[in-house]
Design a protein around this motif. Structure first.
Motif, PDB file in Angstrom:
ATOM      1  N   UNK A  70       5.942   7.918  -4.367  1.00  0.00           N
ATOM      2  CA  UNK A  70       6.033   8.427  -4.972  1.00  0.00           C
ATOM      3  C   UNK A  70       4.534   8.441  -6.381  1.00  0.00           C
ATOM      4  N   UNK A  71       3.970   6.939  -6.340  1.00  0.00           N
ATOM      5  CA  UNK A  71       2.282   7.309  -7.577  1.00  0.00           C
ATOM      6  C   UNK A  71       1.087   7.336  -6.400  1.00  0.00           C
ATOM      7  N   UNK A  72       1.193   7.177  -5.617  1.00  0.00           N
ATOM      8  CA  UNK A  72      -0.067   7.763  -4.190  1.00  0.00           C
ATOM      9  C   UNK A  72      -0.540   9.129  -4.147  1.00  0.00           C
ATOM     10  N   UNK A  73      -1.255   9.497  -4.805  1.00  0.00           N
ATOM     11  CA  UNK A  73      -1.996  11.212  -4.724  1.00  0.00           C
ATOM     12  C   UNK A  73      -1.654  10.940  -2.982  1.00  0.00           C
ATOM     13  N   UNK A  74      -1.891  12.969  -2.305  1.00  0.00           N
ATOM     14  CA  UNK A  74      -1.856  13.140  -1.347  1.00  0.00           C
ATOM     15  C   UNK A  74      -3.510  12.065  -0.813  1.00  0.00           C
ATOM     16  N   UNK A  75      -4.586  11.906  -1.126  1.00  0.00           N
ATOM     17  CA  UNK A  75      -5.957  11.960  -0.843  1.00  0.00           C
ATOM     18  C   UNK A  75      -6.063  10.839  -2.461  1.00  0.00           C
ATOM     19  N   UNK A  76      -7.245   9.934  -2.069  1.00  0.00           N
ATOM     20  CA  UNK A  76      -7.366   9.625  -3.407  1.00  0.00           C
ATOM     21  C   UNK A  76      -8.886   8.352  -3.150  1.00  0.00           C
ATOM     22  N   UNK A  77     -10.290   8.181  -3.493  1.00  0.00           N
ATOM     23  CA  UNK A  77     -11.301   7.406  -3.001  1.00  0.00           C
ATOM     24  C   UNK A  77     -11.109   5.967  -3.636  1.00  0.00           C
ATOM     25  N   UNK A  78     -11.065   5.345  -3.094  1.00  0.00           N
ATOM     26  CA  UNK A  78     -10.780   3.430  -2.976  1.00  0.00           C
ATOM     27  C   UNK A  78     -12.493   3.526  -2.377  1.00  0.00           C
ATOM     28  N   UNK A  79     -12.759   1.975  -3.407  1.00  0.00           N
ATOM     29  CA  UNK A  79     -13.599   1.213  -2.592  1.00  0.00           C
ATOM     30  C   UNK A  79     -12.878  -0.081  -2.110  1.00  0.00           C
ATOM     31  N   UNK A  80     -13.120  -0.469  -0.152  1.00  0.00           N
ATOM     32  CA  UNK A  80     -12.953  -1.342   0.463  1.00  0.00           C
ATOM     33  C   UNK A  80     -13.432  -1.907   1.759  1.00  0.00           C
ATOM     34  N   UNK A  81     -12.853  -2.369   2.206  1.00  0.00           N
ATOM     35  CA  UNK A  81     -13.643  -3.056   3.611  1.00  0.00           C
ATOM     36  C   UNK A  81     -12.126  -1.922   5.061  1.00  0.00           C
ATOM     37  N   UNK A  82     -13.253  -1.017   5.607  1.00  0.00           N
ATOM     38  CA  UNK A  82     -12.389  -0.429   5.856  1.00  0.00           C
ATOM     39  C   UNK A  82     -12.433  -0.810   7.269  1.00  0.00           C
ATOM     40  N   UNK A  83     -11.002  -1.155   8.383  1.00  0.00           N
ATOM     41  CA  UNK A  83     -11.227  -2.247   9.174  1.00  0.00           C
ATOM     42  C   UNK A  83     -11.031  -0.934  10.503  1.00  0.00           C
TER      43      UNK A  83
END
Length: 170
Positions: A70-83
């Motif tokens: 519930x705390x996570x929006x439907x979409x969001x931007x993040x900085x990560x390593x996308x496998x």
């Protein structure tokens, strides 16, 4: 044996046939264990960068994951390593045994090879005893696991996964 399994980020980068600290070189699997359990195995990843994650809220009442999500929006931007994975876990699994919880939008970063529905968080039921398996491919950086992280979204996915594999009904 029906026991739960929780996998985080680089666990799918186990049992590989080479070394590549940058993650750019496609690697093969040395055994089928990771593929058989999680429905996917690491191939490579682009350099860490910003990308957009889309949450797919599970429709089934069986998923206790709803509460932490519930705390996570439907979409969001993040900085990560996308496998990138050898197979899409949905295509690998038996019909209905894989639920994609979140995808990463490959149009928002460079180096994706999974296509329009690139799974990054998923769950599945494995085998005759329906062992609960959960995987979260997010979380390359230590800040993803602290209050200083990007909105605590990775931590919420992990909490949801723990609830799922333990069968919590909170």
């Amino acid at each position: 044996m029906g026991k739960p399994v929780l996998g985080l980020h680089a666990c799918l980068a186990s049992f590989l046939d080479g070394r590549d600290a940058s993650g750019a070189t496609p690697l093969g699997a040395t055994c089928k264990l990771i593929q058989d359990v999680f429905g996917a195995h690491f191939v490579n990843h682009p350099s860490p960068q910003k990308g957009r994650v889309a949450l797919r809220r599970p429709a089934s009442d069986e998923y206790a994951m709803d509460t932490p999500l519930r705390s996570i929006p439907d979409t969001y931007e993040t900085y990560d390593e996308f496998f990138n994975f050898r197979l899409d876990p949905v295509a690998f699994g038996v019909a209905g045994d894989v639920t994609v919880v979140a995808t990463v939008d490959e149009s928002t970063y460079q180096g994706g090879s999974m296509g329009a529905n690139h799974p990054i968080v998923w769950s599945r039921k494995l085998g005759a005893k329906a062992a609960r398996v959960f995987y979260c491919g997010l979380g390359h950086f230590a800040s993803d696991y602290s209050a200083d992280g990007p909105g605590d979204h990775t931590a919420a996915f992990i909490k949801a996964g723990i609830d799922y594999v333990l069968g919590s009904t909170q």
